[in-house]
Design a protein around this motif. Sequence first.
Motif, PDB file in Angstrom:
ATOM      1  N   GLN A  26     130.090  43.164  43.146  1.00 18.57           N
ATOM      2  CA  GLN A  26     129.549  43.168  44.602  1.00 18.57           C
ATOM      3  C   GLN A  26     128.157  43.747  44.785  1.00 18.57           C
ATOM      4  O   GLN A  26     127.687  44.377  43.925  1.00 18.57           O
ATOM      5  CB  GLN A  26     130.525  43.962  45.539  1.00 18.57           C
ATOM      6  CG  GLN A  26     132.005  43.577  45.494  1.00 18.57           C
ATOM      7  CD  GLN A  26     132.740  44.258  46.761  1.00 18.57           C
ATOM      8  OE1 GLN A  26     132.675  45.663  46.857  1.00 18.57           O
ATOM      9  NE2 GLN A  26     133.811  43.551  47.169  1.00 18.57           N
ATOM     10  N   ALA A  27     127.565  43.311  45.900  1.00 15.30           N
ATOM     11  CA  ALA A  27     126.196  43.688  46.178  1.00 15.30           C
ATOM     12  C   ALA A  27     126.209  45.163  46.273  1.00 15.30           C
ATOM     13  O   ALA A  27     127.203  45.862  46.720  1.00 15.30           O
ATOM     14  CB  ALA A  27     125.581  43.264  47.476  1.00 15.30           C
TER      15      ALA A  27
ATOM     16  N   VAL B  80     126.580  38.061  41.950  1.00 11.17           N
ATOM     17  CA  VAL B  80     126.790  39.271  42.822  1.00 11.17           C
ATOM     18  C   VAL B  80     126.940  38.602  44.211  1.00 11.17           C
ATOM     19  O   VAL B  80     126.334  37.708  44.841  1.00 11.17           O
ATOM     20  CB  VAL B  80     125.468  39.618  43.003  1.00 11.17           C
ATOM     21  CG1 VAL B  80     125.349  41.080  44.043  1.00 11.17           C
ATOM     22  CG2 VAL B  80     124.537  40.165  41.709  1.00 11.17           C
ATOM     23  N   SER B  81     128.193  39.086  44.714  1.00 12.18           N
ATOM     24  CA  SER B  81     128.704  38.766  45.945  1.00 12.18           C
ATOM     25  C   SER B  81     128.352  39.505  47.092  1.00 12.18           C
ATOM     26  O   SER B  81     128.290  40.959  47.068  1.00 12.18           O
ATOM     27  CB  SER B  81     130.258  38.695  45.951  1.00 12.18           C
ATOM     28  OG  SER B  81     130.563  39.941  45.486  1.00 12.18           O
ATOM     29  N   SER B  82     128.466  38.974  48.260  1.00  9.51           N
ATOM     30  CA  SER B  82     127.657  39.766  49.264  1.00  9.51           C
ATOM     31  C   SER B  82     128.856  40.382  50.179  1.00  9.51           C
ATOM     32  O   SER B  82     130.186  40.038  49.895  1.00  9.51           O
ATOM     33  CB  SER B  82     126.927  38.856  50.387  1.00  9.51           C
ATOM     34  OG  SER B  82     127.955  37.754  50.628  1.00  9.51           O
TER      35      SER B  82
ATOM     36  N   PRO C 275     122.797  39.692  46.110  1.00  9.93           N
ATOM     37  CA  PRO C 275     123.021  38.404  45.828  1.00  9.93           C
ATOM     38  C   PRO C 275     121.936  37.355  45.167  1.00  9.93           C
ATOM     39  O   PRO C 275     122.284  36.660  44.531  1.00  9.93           O
ATOM     40  CB  PRO C 275     123.670  38.011  47.212  1.00  9.93           C
ATOM     41  CG  PRO C 275     123.960  39.016  47.785  1.00  9.93           C
ATOM     42  CD  PRO C 275     122.897  40.052  47.576  1.00  9.93           C
TER      43      PRO C 275
END
Length: 113
Positions: A11-12, A111-113, A85
């Motif tokens: 995750q971010a 990388v997910s927001s 991200p």
Amino acid sequence: QLQASGGGLVQAGGSLRLSCAASGSIFSINAMGWYRQAPGKQRELVATITSGIITNYADSVKGRFTISRDNAKNTVYLQMNSLKPEDTAVYYCKLWATTKDYWGQGTLVTVSS
């Protein structure tokens, strides 16, 4: 041969550590580093480190990424903190030797927001 590892989904704001180990008969290593290539974009330099431990970073990662190396193990690392991200890409390690350059196979960082 270069073998990269450590990519994954995060995750971010999170962190990942990439590793790249050189094996085989590679002599006179001058520098090691990391590039990345995001979908639809050109491959770009992320960071490099010389045998004298001089480092260089892309402006986009300064203060967030740290490159290091273990000369005894012919291994280079990339500690990535505060991931964004826009850091999503396939990360490739590269080794500059006196007579030849080597590329690793790439490891995907998402990388997910």
